[in-house]
Scaffold this active site. Structure first.
Site, PDB file in Angstrom:
ATOM      1  N   GLY A  50      12.151 -40.524  11.871  1.00 26.45           N
ATOM      2  CA  GLY A  50      11.107 -39.517  11.681  1.00 26.45           C
ATOM      3  C   GLY A  50      11.650 -38.222  11.091  1.00 26.45           C
ATOM      4  O   GLY A  50      10.911 -37.471  10.447  1.00 26.45           O
ATOM      5  N   GLU A  84      11.691 -38.835   7.483  1.00 28.05           N
ATOM      6  CA  GLU A  84      10.283 -38.870   7.044  1.00 28.05           C
ATOM      7  C   GLU A  84       9.696 -37.465   6.979  1.00 28.05           C
ATOM      8  O   GLU A  84       8.953 -37.125   6.056  1.00 28.05           O
ATOM      9  CB  GLU A  84       9.480 -39.759   7.995  1.00 28.05           C
ATOM     10  CG  GLU A  84       9.880 -41.228   7.865  1.00 28.05           C
ATOM     11  CD  GLU A  84       9.288 -42.108   8.959  1.00 28.05           C
ATOM     12  OE1 GLU A  84       9.452 -41.780  10.150  1.00 28.05           O
ATOM     13  OE2 GLU A  84       8.657 -43.120   8.626  1.00 28.05           O
ATOM     14  N   ALA A  90      12.077 -39.494  15.658  1.00 32.72           N
ATOM     15  CA  ALA A  90      11.089 -39.327  16.723  1.00 32.72           C
ATOM     16  C   ALA A  90      11.823 -39.491  18.056  1.00 32.72           C
ATOM     17  O   ALA A  90      12.912 -40.079  18.105  1.00 32.72           O
ATOM     18  CB  ALA A  90       9.999 -40.382  16.575  1.00 32.72           C
ATOM     19  N   GLU A 127      15.229 -47.289  12.136  1.00 34.85           N
ATOM     20  CA  GLU A 127      14.292 -47.861  13.114  1.00 34.85           C
ATOM     21  C   GLU A 127      14.485 -49.352  13.343  1.00 34.85           C
ATOM     22  O   GLU A 127      14.205 -49.865  14.422  1.00 34.85           O
ATOM     23  CB  GLU A 127      12.839 -47.598  12.669  1.00 34.85           C
ATOM     24  CG  GLU A 127      12.395 -46.143  12.740  1.00 34.85           C
ATOM     25  CD  GLU A 127      12.651 -45.358  11.463  1.00 34.85           C
ATOM     26  OE1 GLU A 127      13.484 -45.792  10.630  1.00 34.85           O
ATOM     27  OE2 GLU A 127      12.011 -44.301  11.290  1.00 34.85           O
TER      28      GLU A 127
HETATM   29  N1  CO8 Z   1      15.335 -39.491  20.450  1.00 30.49           N
HETATM   30  C1  CO8 Z   1      15.684 -39.008  21.655  1.00 30.49           C
HETATM   31  N2  CO8 Z   1      16.900 -38.511  21.923  1.00 30.49           N
HETATM   32  C2  CO8 Z   1      17.818 -38.525  20.947  1.00 30.49           C
HETATM   33  C3  CO8 Z   1      17.532 -39.025  19.663  1.00 30.49           C
HETATM   34  C4  CO8 Z   1      16.208 -39.511  19.422  1.00 30.49           C
HETATM   35  N3  CO8 Z   1      15.826 -39.972  18.218  1.00 30.49           N
HETATM   36  N4  CO8 Z   1      18.634 -38.912  18.882  1.00 30.49           N
HETATM   37  C5  CO8 Z   1      19.587 -38.360  19.666  1.00 30.49           C
HETATM   38  N5  CO8 Z   1      19.091 -38.116  20.898  1.00 30.49           N
HETATM   39  C6  CO8 Z   1      19.787 -37.526  22.045  1.00 30.49           C
HETATM   40  C7  CO8 Z   1      20.754 -38.514  22.681  1.00 30.49           C
HETATM   41  O1  CO8 Z   1      20.062 -39.372  23.578  1.00 30.49           O
HETATM   42  C8  CO8 Z   1      21.710 -37.575  23.359  1.00 30.49           C
HETATM   43  O2  CO8 Z   1      21.111 -37.123  24.547  1.00 30.49           O
HETATM   44  P1  CO8 Z   1      21.957 -37.120  25.941  1.00 30.49           P
HETATM   45  O3  CO8 Z   1      23.085 -36.174  25.662  1.00 30.49           O
HETATM   46  O4  CO8 Z   1      20.952 -36.604  26.925  1.00 30.49           O
HETATM   47  O5  CO8 Z   1      22.403 -38.508  26.146  1.00 30.49           O
HETATM   48  C9  CO8 Z   1      21.779 -36.392  22.412  1.00 30.49           C
HETATM   49  O6  CO8 Z   1      20.618 -36.471  21.605  1.00 30.49           O
HETATM   50  C10 CO8 Z   1      22.992 -36.444  21.500  1.00 30.49           C
HETATM   51  O7  CO8 Z   1      23.005 -37.685  20.858  1.00 30.49           O
HETATM   52  P2  CO8 Z   1      24.292 -38.643  20.840  1.00 30.49           P
HETATM   53  O8  CO8 Z   1      25.098 -38.470  22.088  1.00 30.49           O
HETATM   54  O9  CO8 Z   1      23.822 -40.029  20.541  1.00 30.49           O
HETATM   55  O10 CO8 Z   1      25.096 -38.005  19.616  1.00 30.49           O
HETATM   56  P3  CO8 Z   1      26.101 -38.756  18.609  1.00 30.49           P
HETATM   57  O11 CO8 Z   1      26.730 -37.676  17.815  1.00 30.49           O
HETATM   58  O12 CO8 Z   1      26.984 -39.700  19.345  1.00 30.49           O
HETATM   59  O13 CO8 Z   1      25.158 -39.663  17.667  1.00 30.49           O
HETATM   60  C11 CO8 Z   1      23.239 -40.080  16.267  1.00 30.49           C
HETATM   61  C12 CO8 Z   1      24.252 -39.036  16.800  1.00 30.49           C
HETATM   62  C13 CO8 Z   1      23.952 -41.071  15.357  1.00 30.49           C
HETATM   63  C14 CO8 Z   1      22.186 -39.323  15.469  1.00 30.49           C
HETATM   64  C15 CO8 Z   1      22.595 -40.829  17.461  1.00 30.49           C
HETATM   65  O14 CO8 Z   1      22.121 -39.866  18.404  1.00 30.49           O
HETATM   66  C16 CO8 Z   1      21.449 -41.699  17.076  1.00 30.49           C
HETATM   67  O15 CO8 Z   1      21.656 -42.797  16.563  1.00 30.49           O
HETATM   68  N6  CO8 Z   1      20.219 -41.248  17.367  1.00 30.49           N
HETATM   69  C17 CO8 Z   1      19.009 -42.038  17.159  1.00 30.49           C
HETATM   70  C18 CO8 Z   1      18.660 -42.136  15.686  1.00 30.49           C
HETATM   71  C19 CO8 Z   1      17.440 -42.990  15.498  1.00 30.49           C
HETATM   72  O16 CO8 Z   1      17.418 -44.170  15.816  1.00 30.49           O
HETATM   73  N7  CO8 Z   1      16.368 -42.390  14.969  1.00 30.49           N
HETATM   74  C20 CO8 Z   1      15.115 -43.083  14.727  1.00 30.49           C
HETATM   75  C21 CO8 Z   1      14.195 -42.907  15.913  1.00 30.49           C
HETATM   76  S1  CO8 Z   1      12.690 -43.849  15.763  1.00 30.49           S
HETATM   77  C22 CO8 Z   1      11.753 -42.934  14.687  1.00 30.49           C
HETATM   78  O17 CO8 Z   1      12.126 -41.876  14.247  1.00 30.49           O
HETATM   79  C23 CO8 Z   1      10.416 -43.510  14.331  1.00 30.49           C
HETATM   80  C24 CO8 Z   1       9.593 -42.535  13.520  1.00 30.49           C
HETATM   81  C25 CO8 Z   1       8.128 -42.857  13.657  1.00 30.49           C
HETATM   82  C26 CO8 Z   1       7.293 -41.605  13.494  1.00 30.49           C
HETATM   83  C27 CO8 Z   1       6.156 -41.475  14.385  1.00 30.49           C
HETATM   84  C28 CO8 Z   1       6.486 -41.529  15.845  1.00 30.49           C
HETATM   85  C29 CO8 Z   1       5.794 -40.621  16.809  1.00 30.49           C
END
Ligand code: CO8
Length: 256
Positions: A109, A112, A65, A132
């Protein structure tokens, strides 16, 4: 169909829906989920479509998400607005089979969403996780339930409590995914599977999907009774006559 965060293509009787928000690794913001719901509902209603493939990019199916969008939400607001609600559950309401074709990250998400689909085909680059806990929350779109049903309690606890990622080999071993293929063949393989399904009796396919899905919602005895009722009902369709006649006449059935 015109979308900003999705691309759609038609391949015969199969619709391919590609999440397309590369700047955020397909993070599932409200707009993207809204567009996905519209696309899935439209394809579900289209009799020319028999199955749907949902995929992302080589780098990410979806990284979760949208954390930027969620970050400022507070408890009374989230409770009153039900911000997860219908847009996130839409995949589970689709009658036609939806195959998730996952390459790269399927996190939070994103994992999921893949698990809401009817089966997951993974590229050898796929990485699944429910991270999460690292954000101070827990999965919110069914992760604690669907992951546990898919891979069992101990491994689900491992994933949900530590937030670690699982690669494609481990995901296949744990029964999270149906098959693993080389990344370059992912979409072609998913389209092949979907094309096979879309050539079969649409009513039998829809009811087979519903019957398997029942296994997650009910007792064994009730599930078996439901299956029996569906099996008998299919004898009221022309597809049963065509399928069985084709077998006995040693020809290919024509269901469409
Ligand atoms: N949300 C928003 N932006 C994101 C997300 C995300 N989940 N994941 C990546 N991005 C963005 C980064 O902020 C970055 O943007 P910018 O270039 O503007 O800074 C861009 O995507 C590229 O990401 P990274 O630079 O971090 O890329 P890496 O290759 O270094 O890392 C990862 C990749 C490991 C995937 C890393 O981006 C990461 O850890 N992302 C977050 C993963 C995460 O925590 N996901 C869970 C989110 S919470 C959730 O899903 C709850 C679900 C509930 C469902 C109902 C809700 C409405």
């Amino acid at each position: 169909m015109n979308f900003e965060m999705l691309k759609t293509e038609i391949h015969g009787r199969v619709a391919l829906v590609r999440l397309d928000r590369p700047s955020a690794l397909n993070a599932l913001c409200d707009q993207l989920m809204g567009e996905l719901g519209t696309a899935l509902r439209d394809f579900d209603a289209d009799p020319a479509i028999g199955a749907i493939v949902l995929t992302g990019s080589d780098r990410a199916f979806a990284a979760g998400a949208d954390i930027r969008e969620m970050q400022s939400r507070s408890y009374p607001d989230t409770a009153m607005n039900d911000f997860i609600g219908a847009t996130w559950e839409v995949v589970t309401t689709i009658r036609k089979p939806v195959i998730a074709a996952v390459a790269g990250y399927a996190l939070g998400g994103g994992c999921e969403l893949a698990m809401m689909c009817d089966m997951i085909i993974a590229a050898d680059t796929a990485k699944f996780g429910q991270p999460e806990i690292n954000l101070g929350v827990i999965p919110g779109a069914g992760g604690t339930q669907r992951l546990t049903r898919a891979i069992g309690k101990s491994k689900a606890m491992d994933m949900v409590l530590t937030g670690r990622m699982m690669d494609a080999t481990e995901a296949e071993r744990a029964n999270l995914v149906a098959r693993v293929v080389p990344a370059g063949e992912l979409v072609a393989e998913a389209l092949r599977v979907a094309t096979t399904i879309a050539s079969l009796s649409p009513v039998a396919v829809a009811l087979a999907k519903r019957s398997v899905s029942r296994a997650f919602e009910t007792t064994l005895a009730e599930g078996v009774a439901y299956e029996r009722a569906v099996f008998l009902a299919l004898f009221g369709t022309p597809h049963q006559r065509e399928g069985m006649a084709a077998f006995l006449e040693k020809r290919k059935p024509d269901f469409i």
